[in-house]
Design an enzyme around this catalytic site. Structure first.
Site, PDB file in Angstrom:
ATOM      1  N   LYS A  99     -11.559  17.195 -50.454  1.00 39.78           N
ATOM      2  CA  LYS A  99     -11.353  18.431 -49.695  1.00 39.78           C
ATOM      3  C   LYS A  99     -10.841  19.536 -50.616  1.00 39.78           C
ATOM      4  O   LYS A  99     -11.269  20.683 -50.520  1.00 39.78           O
ATOM      5  CB  LYS A  99     -10.374  18.167 -48.534  1.00 39.78           C
ATOM      6  CG  LYS A  99     -11.005  17.309 -47.435  1.00 39.78           C
ATOM      7  CD  LYS A  99     -10.007  16.730 -46.450  1.00 39.78           C
ATOM      8  CE  LYS A  99     -10.723  15.736 -45.526  1.00 39.78           C
ATOM      9  NZ  LYS A  99      -9.839  15.022 -44.606  1.00 39.78           N
ATOM     10  N   GLN A 143      -3.817  14.521 -42.762  1.00 44.24           N
ATOM     11  CA  GLN A 143      -4.718  13.416 -43.094  1.00 44.24           C
ATOM     12  C   GLN A 143      -4.314  12.141 -42.354  1.00 44.24           C
ATOM     13  O   GLN A 143      -3.135  11.770 -42.349  1.00 44.24           O
ATOM     14  CB  GLN A 143      -4.696  13.191 -44.621  1.00 44.24           C
ATOM     15  CG  GLN A 143      -5.677  12.158 -45.120  1.00 44.24           C
ATOM     16  CD  GLN A 143      -7.146  12.576 -44.959  1.00 44.24           C
ATOM     17  OE1 GLN A 143      -7.470  13.757 -44.894  1.00 44.24           O
ATOM     18  NE2 GLN A 143      -8.026  11.612 -44.874  1.00 44.24           N
ATOM     19  N   ASP A 166      -9.716  20.471 -38.165  1.00 43.23           N
ATOM     20  CA  ASP A 166     -10.316  19.148 -37.964  1.00 43.23           C
ATOM     21  C   ASP A 166     -11.070  19.099 -36.632  1.00 43.23           C
ATOM     22  O   ASP A 166     -11.909  18.216 -36.423  1.00 43.23           O
ATOM     23  CB  ASP A 166      -9.217  18.069 -37.916  1.00 43.23           C
ATOM     24  CG  ASP A 166      -9.091  17.288 -39.213  1.00 43.23           C
ATOM     25  OD1 ASP A 166     -10.136  17.082 -39.870  1.00 43.23           O
ATOM     26  OD2 ASP A 166      -7.976  16.866 -39.541  1.00 43.23           O
TER      27      ASP A 166
HETATM   28  N1  GUN Z   1      -9.083  10.532 -42.306  1.00 42.41           N
HETATM   29  C1  GUN Z   1     -10.350  10.158 -42.538  1.00 42.41           C
HETATM   30  N2  GUN Z   1     -11.193  11.166 -42.229  1.00 42.41           N
HETATM   31  C2  GUN Z   1     -10.419  12.201 -41.797  1.00 42.41           C
HETATM   32  C3  GUN Z   1     -10.714  13.517 -41.350  1.00 42.41           C
HETATM   33  O1  GUN Z   1     -11.864  13.965 -41.281  1.00 42.41           O
HETATM   34  N3  GUN Z   1      -9.641  14.284 -41.010  1.00 42.41           N
HETATM   35  C4  GUN Z   1      -8.356  13.810 -41.073  1.00 42.41           C
HETATM   36  N4  GUN Z   1      -7.363  14.636 -40.689  1.00 42.41           N
HETATM   37  N5  GUN Z   1      -8.066  12.590 -41.484  1.00 42.41           N
HETATM   38  C5  GUN Z   1      -9.095  11.798 -41.854  1.00 42.41           C
END
Ligand code: GUN
Length: 330
Positions: A99, A143, A166
């Site tokens: 990210k 996350q 998200d």
């Molecule tokens: N953990 C695994 N994929 C994601 C995601 O797309 N967003 C978040 N916040 N946590 C994750």
């Protein structure tokens, strides 16, 4: 073409291997025929178009980058994404790194909040309240998975829906449910964008989603409904998964179980999207679908890795830019 066939073969029977297993098909040929003619292996083995998620995601990232350059030239600021990571789970660290790299690629400012796994729920609440109030923070991402002592539902509900990049907040899921999407859950939205970029018309398709998680399976069903599909959601209580898969035009696998979807179940010419990311004992990453067989039956299929994963990151970037634009318009 017939003109190329030898005279003896004029009274031929054309057999198709698509609906049966290849061994049965060849046995049948040998029982009935003096000669078996193989034109090309393509007649016997259909091979799916492999959807290149990485390439489609890179194209989206380029568009976002161009948009942000234009914003800067017009004297506006770049979007800013706050990423909160608790603890040192290696898989989460990789996701968060990807990210950050996408932020760097597009010109989005990323602010990392790397906290110890022992961080209290109250301390996390305080940080989210601070980021909600900060006018220069456009997106807030916590996350997951979170340590056991943290209530993820409470945390996600505290994030300002206008900064919920998200797309996990009940408000944003609700907006999608009533056909007024704002910030859409990244993975399901990424799947839709990927299918559109591949020239696939979704209206009227019989779609089966396998998995009903809050973050992926449920919003995926809502996205497909919005796109005009007839949607079936399958889950652990589904009586006959194979039967549902067998009549689907579009299968979206989001169960998180390696090999759950057998290639033989898939209807010839169906579209297969594999969201599963499963680590095998040998360390290899694989999806939920038996790719080797499925790719001989499907018309389109996404690989794991290199399919949906990069789209999730790209739509997160799109959401962060959109969150800033929406707040500017408010
Ligand atoms: N953990 C695994 N994929 C994601 C995601 O797309 N967003 C978040 N916040 N946590 C994750």
């Amino acid at each position: 073409p017939d003109i190329l066939l030898p005279k003896q073969a004029r009274y031929q029977t054309t057999l198709h291997a698509e609906d049966g297993n290849i061994t049965d098909f060849l046995n049948l040929c040998q029982c009935r025929c003096d000669k078996i003619l193989f034109f090309t292996t393509n007649i016997l083995f259909m091979s799916a178009h492999i959807i290149d998620g990485k390439q489609i995601a890179n194209q989206l990232l380029e568009e976002i980058k161009t948009n942000i350059i234009q914003r800067l030239q017009a004297g506006k600021r770049a979007p800013c994404l706050a990423v909160i990571l608790l603890g040192d789970d290696p898989a989460s660290a990789i996701y968060v790194r990807n990210k950050r790299l996408a932020c760097e690629k597009t010109g989005i400012v990323s602010v990392a909040h790397n906290l110890p796994a022992s961080t209290t729920q109250e301390a996390l609440f305080a940080l989210i309240r601070q980021l909600n109030a900060d006018d220069h923070t456009d997106g807030i991402l916590v996350q997951s998975p979170l340590p056991d002592h943290i209530d993820e539902t409470e945390i996600l509900a505290l994030i300002d829906p206008a900064k919920d990049v998200d797309g996990f907040h009940p408000y944003n899921i609700g907006r999608l449910a009533v056909r007024q999407p704002l910030l859409r859950s990244c993975t399901p939205y990424g799947v839709i964008k990927m299918l559109q970029a591949s020239g696939i018309a979704l209206k009227g398709l019989d779609a089966v989603v396998v998995g009903v998680s809050n973050h992926v399976g449920r919003p995926m069903g809502l996205e497909l409904l919005l796109a005009g599909c007839t949607v079936t959601s399958c889950h652990r209580h589904t009586k006959d998964l194979a039967a549902h898969i067998g009549r689907a035009d579009l299968i979206v696998a989001a169960a998180g179980k390696a090999g759950l979807i057998k290639g033989e179940w898939i209807k010839s010419g169906a579209i297969v999207v594999d969201i599963g990311i499963n680590r095998l004992p040998d360390g290899k990453i694989t999806g939920d679908v038996d790719f080797a067989v499925a790719s001989q039956r499907a018309s389109h299929i996404t690989p794991v890795p290199g399919g949906v994963g990069p789209m999730t990151v790209a739509t997160l970037m799109e959401n962060t830019l959109k969150a800033l634009e929406l707040r500017e318009q408010a």
